[in-house]
Write a protein that holds these residues in place. Structure first.
Motif, PDB file in Angstrom:
ATOM      1  N   GLY A 190       0.790  -1.217   0.000  1.00  0.00           N
ATOM      2  CA  GLY A 190       0.000   0.000   0.000  1.00  0.00           C
ATOM      3  C   GLY A 190       0.824   1.270   0.000  1.00  0.00           C
ATOM      4  N   LYS A 191       0.127   2.377   0.165  1.00  0.00           N
ATOM      5  CA  LYS A 191       0.743   3.698   0.112  1.00  0.00           C
ATOM      6  C   LYS A 191       1.553   3.998   1.355  1.00  0.00           C
ATOM      7  CE  LYS A 191      -0.488   8.585  -0.440  1.00  0.00           C
ATOM      8  NZ  LYS A 191      -1.591   9.562  -0.633  1.00  0.00           N
ATOM      9  N   SER A 192       1.046   3.618   2.526  1.00  0.00           N
ATOM     10  CA  SER A 192       1.692   3.921   3.805  1.00  0.00           C
ATOM     11  C   SER A 192       2.335   2.684   4.402  1.00  0.00           C
ATOM     12  CB  SER A 192       0.658   4.464   4.801  1.00  0.00           C
ATOM     13  OG  SER A 192       0.015   5.611   4.306  1.00  0.00           O
ATOM     14  N   PHE A 193       3.424   2.897   5.128  1.00  0.00           N
ATOM     15  CA  PHE A 193       3.950   1.819   5.964  1.00  0.00           C
ATOM     16  C   PHE A 193       2.910   1.507   7.031  1.00  0.00           C
ATOM     17  CE2 PHE A 193       6.281   0.500   9.791  1.00  0.00           C
ATOM     18  CZ  PHE A 193       6.899  -0.639   9.310  1.00  0.00           C
ATOM     19  N   SER A 194       2.507   2.515   7.767  1.00  0.00           N
ATOM     20  CA  SER A 194       1.344   2.449   8.659  1.00  0.00           C
ATOM     21  C   SER A 194       0.991   3.862   9.076  1.00  0.00           C
ATOM     22  CB  SER A 194       1.609   1.596   9.891  1.00  0.00           C
ATOM     23  OG  SER A 194       0.507   1.672  10.789  1.00  0.00           O
TER      24      SER A 194
END
Length: 260
Positions: A60-64
């Motif tokens: 996804g776009k973010s690690f978290s």
């Protein structure tokens, strides 16, 4: 060893390097169940003699992006009981004996920053952003960040991050020691694998014992610190500023805080 833990954690073992993938895109919001599955996966790798180093990566776009404060159904965002349960899993993650290299491709925010700090090393893409944005929510930092962040980048820079909530870009994170390498996004996972393989090539008993000395009683210290963070967060959750902070983040605007 190729397996899944819950719905959002995948594990693969290639030689002496294990890869743990967070698979809750696009933002990999933390939840008690998600972090419990992750801790279970990490503990299982501790029990696997062939696993000498772990790469922690994310789809996804973010690690978290931390807790999903925009969702009324998020147990971590909506109540302190969920947060307390989350911190139980944070302590378990800090108890993992196997060295961890995090591959940070995007945002590591709030509890997501806390998760990145669990790792021994962070390899970042230029698009990576690190933020302890709690004060922008009218909230207190958690996940042991008040202990772990100063330990890595020093008290002054940690205070700057926590008291402003600013996002730190990858190159600045590299200069501060928050990131250990910055590489193009296309090379991120390979670079994390290379670093993990370098660790895995060393004598495993010596690596584990050296790491244990370096981290000393870190898991116990994180437990004590998250207990304090939980108390502070409980107080601040009851304030008008917290409600305004959650609204402002959801509406993508600065908070109009009144100090009450």
């Amino acid at each position: 060893m190729n397996s899944e833990f819950g719905d959002h954690v995948r594990v693969a073992l290639n030689g002496n390097v294990a890869t743990v993938t967070l698979n809750r895109p696009p933002h990999n919001f933390v939840s008690v169940e998600f972090m419990r599955d992750l801790a279970d996966a990490m503990m299982a790798l501790d029990a696997e003699p062939a696993a000498r180093a772990i790469v922690l990566q994310a789809e996804g776009k973010s690690f978290s992006a931390g807790a999903d404060f925009a969702s009324p159904n998020d147990r971590v965002a909506s109540g302190m009981e969920g947060i307390n349960d989350l911190y139980v899993e944070a302590v378990r993650l800090y108890s993992v004996a196997t060295p961890i290299v995090a591959a940070v491709q995007g945002a590591a925010i709030g509890a997501g920053l806390g998760l990145a700090l669990v790792a021994d090393f962070r390899v970042a893409a230029p698009e990576a952003r690190f933020s302890a944005n709690f004060v922008k929510l009218g909230f207190h930092p958690g996940f042991g960040i008040t202990l772990a962040l100063p330990r890595i980048i020093g008290e002054q820079r940690a205070a700057l991050m926590m008291l402003t909530g600013r996002r730190v870009k990858a190159e600045e994170a590299l200069a501060w020691g928050l990131a250990d390498e910055v590489v193009p996004a296309d090379d991120l996972r390979a670079a994390a694998q290379r670093l993990a393989a370098e660790i895995a090539e060393a004598a495993p008993l010596a690596v584990v014992e050296t790491r244990r000395t370096l981290r000393a009683d870190l898991a116990q210290a994180i437990k004590a610190r998250t207990d304090i963070e939980h108390v502070k967060q409980t107080v601040l959750r009851a304030t008008d500023d917290f409600q305004e902070g959650v609204r402002s983040v959801a509406e993508r605007r600065p908070g109009n805080f009144q100090g009450r």
